[in-house]
Write a protein that holds these residues in place. Structure first.
Motif, PDB file in Angstrom:
ATOM      1  N   CYS A 205       0.901  -1.221  -0.065  1.00  0.00           N
ATOM      2  CA  CYS A 205       0.033   0.100   0.015  1.00  0.00           C
ATOM      3  C   CYS A 205       0.947   1.210  -0.173  1.00  0.00           C
ATOM      4  O   CYS A 205       1.730   1.291   0.831  1.00  0.00           O
ATOM      5  CB  CYS A 205      -0.739  -0.033   1.349  1.00  0.00           C
ATOM      6  N   SER A 206       0.455   2.477  -0.737  1.00  0.00           N
ATOM      7  CA  SER A 206       1.214   3.628  -0.883  1.00  0.00           C
ATOM      8  C   SER A 206       0.518   4.691  -0.673  1.00  0.00           C
ATOM      9  O   SER A 206      -0.975   4.813  -1.145  1.00  0.00           O
ATOM     10  CB  SER A 206       1.845   3.843  -2.334  1.00  0.00           C
ATOM     11  N   PHE A 207       1.136   5.737   0.016  1.00  0.00           N
ATOM     12  CA  PHE A 207       0.515   6.911   0.378  1.00  0.00           C
ATOM     13  C   PHE A 207       0.961   7.940  -0.164  1.00  0.00           C
ATOM     14  O   PHE A 207       2.089   8.257   0.195  1.00  0.00           O
ATOM     15  CB  PHE A 207       0.179   7.378   1.811  1.00  0.00           C
ATOM     16  N   SER A 208       0.430   8.576  -1.463  1.00  0.00           N
ATOM     17  CA  SER A 208       1.277   9.690  -2.223  1.00  0.00           C
ATOM     18  C   SER A 208       0.915  10.976  -1.786  1.00  0.00           C
ATOM     19  O   SER A 208      -0.154  11.339  -1.897  1.00  0.00           O
ATOM     20  CB  SER A 208       0.796   9.280  -3.906  1.00  0.00           C
ATOM     21  N   ILE A 209       1.830  11.792  -1.881  1.00  0.00           N
ATOM     22  CA  ILE A 209       1.691  13.349  -1.440  1.00  0.00           C
ATOM     23  C   ILE A 209       2.369  14.033  -2.537  1.00  0.00           C
ATOM     24  O   ILE A 209       3.706  14.089  -2.695  1.00  0.00           O
ATOM     25  CB  ILE A 209       2.292  13.606  -0.039  1.00  0.00           C
ATOM     26  N   ILE A 210       1.697  14.774  -3.462  1.00  0.00           N
ATOM     27  CA  ILE A 210       2.363  15.297  -4.594  1.00  0.00           C
ATOM     28  C   ILE A 210       2.846  16.877  -4.030  1.00  0.00           C
ATOM     29  O   ILE A 210       2.420  17.921  -4.758  1.00  0.00           O
ATOM     30  CB  ILE A 210       1.425  15.408  -5.729  1.00  0.00           C
ATOM     31  N   TYR A 211       3.834  16.868  -3.111  1.00  0.00           N
ATOM     32  CA  TYR A 211       4.146  17.989  -2.684  1.00  0.00           C
ATOM     33  C   TYR A 211       5.691  17.513  -2.034  1.00  0.00           C
ATOM     34  O   TYR A 211       5.758  16.472  -1.527  1.00  0.00           O
ATOM     35  CB  TYR A 211       3.436  18.738  -1.491  1.00  0.00           C
ATOM     36  N   PRO A 212       6.500  18.555  -2.158  1.00  0.00           N
ATOM     37  CA  PRO A 212       7.728  18.239  -0.954  1.00  0.00           C
ATOM     38  C   PRO A 212       7.203  18.674   0.461  1.00  0.00           C
ATOM     39  O   PRO A 212       6.417  19.243   0.636  1.00  0.00           O
ATOM     40  CB  PRO A 212       8.637  19.493  -1.304  1.00  0.00           C
ATOM     41  N   ASN A 279       7.103  14.522  -5.488  1.00  0.00           N
ATOM     42  CA  ASN A 279       6.247  13.620  -5.089  1.00  0.00           C
ATOM     43  C   ASN A 279       6.745  12.614  -4.006  1.00  0.00           C
ATOM     44  O   ASN A 279       8.016  12.222  -4.145  1.00  0.00           O
ATOM     45  CB  ASN A 279       5.808  12.689  -6.255  1.00  0.00           C
ATOM     46  N   THR A 280       6.128  12.499  -2.795  1.00  0.00           N
ATOM     47  CA  THR A 280       6.605  11.923  -1.758  1.00  0.00           C
ATOM     48  C   THR A 280       5.615  10.635  -1.692  1.00  0.00           C
ATOM     49  O   THR A 280       4.520  10.829  -1.507  1.00  0.00           O
ATOM     50  CB  THR A 280       6.837  12.852  -0.439  1.00  0.00           C
ATOM     51  N   VAL A 281       6.107   9.548  -1.278  1.00  0.00           N
ATOM     52  CA  VAL A 281       5.305   8.343  -1.264  1.00  0.00           C
ATOM     53  C   VAL A 281       5.741   7.426   0.057  1.00  0.00           C
ATOM     54  O   VAL A 281       7.045   7.278   0.242  1.00  0.00           O
ATOM     55  CB  VAL A 281       5.349   7.310  -2.420  1.00  0.00           C
TER      56      VAL A 281
END
Length: 322
Positions: A205-212, A279-281
């Motif tokens: 499972c991945s949680f993606s945050i499209i920000y620094p 992008n941070t995951v």
């Protein structure tokens, strides 16, 4: 300066903003209006009566975060169109075709994709989705009335369409469904707090945050069995069936991102990392033998934090892209 990936996300994925900790919704207005964004607050949602459905027209490139009925009618040939759908982390999305008037034999198409895809990169990645890539596409021209409702496997989905005849189009109804154990998630906001739980399931499972962001893990339980923590190797997480990894990169697909850190030791406390990537995951790998859980919070990284917040942090990455 924002990178090309961030520019695409702002333009195509239509970032959703957070105001005073409460989620707000950004929607694209109809073509021709000066302001390309429309802020839909909770007040508007409260104004809709219980039996009232929110309705509006779709643009060729659009983004939706609310339930409702949405119609696209071509005023000219539209060859490369897409609508992105996003819900809260604990929601799944159902797309139902109410009306479709396209020329399948003439080259029109209308396809639902289970997840998001941008410039060939997919979320969730092929490694983390229960379906094969071909199974994630549902083509109306092939399924017709057989499958008029499609439910996503996570909080994001999208439709691709090509309509060549003016006046042709379609209408869809979008509904949200609760998901008790959210797995793959794209965050609507640049800050928040989330707990991911994988209960005896062999899945990633991945949680993606499209920000620094600055991401802080406050609680991690992996490989927990009968009240005892399994012994972990002293170096790295190689060969361990249950662990969490932090990834950073400039695209959408976690499988194509850079591994920044592995965590395979359960702990209660605080571990922080500043990630300056587009992008941070946070990705949890689970063998299915245990109940794995991770709690973390995150907020958007600014340039000042790269200079001032050094303590209790894993080495920073990607700062040149900020």
């Amino acid at each position: 300066m924002p990178s090309a990936f961030q520019f695409q996300c702002h333009l195509v994925l239509i970032f959703l903003a957070a105001s005073k900790g409460e989620t707000r919704y950004l929607e694209v207005r109809d073509a021709g209006e000066d302001d390309p964004f429309l802020l839909l607050s909770e007040d508007l949602k409260r104004e809709l009566s219980a039996g009232q459905i929110y309705r509006r027209s779709l643009r060729c490139i659009d983004m939706l975060s609310t339930e409702g009925q949405f119609t696209f009618t071509a005023d000219q040939p539209q060859l490369h169109c897409a609508t992105f759908f996003i819900g809260e982390p604990e929601e799944l999305i159902t797309i139902h075709y109410d009306f479709v008037n396209i020329d399948c034999r003439g080259g029109d198409f209308l396809k639902v994709f289970d997840g998001w895809i941008l410039k060939g990169e997919k979320f969730p990645s092929s490694l983390d989705h229960p379906l094969t890539t071909s199974q994630r596409y549902v083509d109306f021209c092939e399924s017709g009335d057989i499958q008029r409702s499609i439910r996503s496997s996570q909080n994001v989905a999208m439709i691709f369409f090509r309509i060549q005849q003016a006046g042709s189009g379609f209408t869809v109804t979008v509904k949200k469904n609760s998901n008790l154990f959210p797995c793959n998630v794209i965050s609507q906001t640049p800050s928040g707090r989330f707990t991911m739980v994988i209960p005896h399931q062999h899945r990633n499972c991945s949680f993606s945050i499209i920000y620094p962001v600055v991401i802080k893990i406050s609680d991690l339980i992996v490989g927990h069995l009968n009240g005892l923590f399994l012994k972990k190797p002293s170096a790295g997480c190689a060969g361990v069936g249950d662990f969490v990894e932090l990834l950073g990169g400039a695209g959408l697909d976690p499988s194509k991102m850079f591994p920044l850190a592995d965590l395979c030791h359960s702990f209660h406390g605080s571990a922080q990392m500043k990630i300056g990537c587009d992008n941070t995951v946070l990705r949890m790998v689970s063998s299915g033998k245990h109940i794995n859980r991770v709690t973390f919070e995150y907020h958007q990284l600014d340039l000042q934090e790269t200079e001032t917040r050094k303590e209790n942090s894993i080495e920073e990455f990607c700062f040149p892209s900020i």
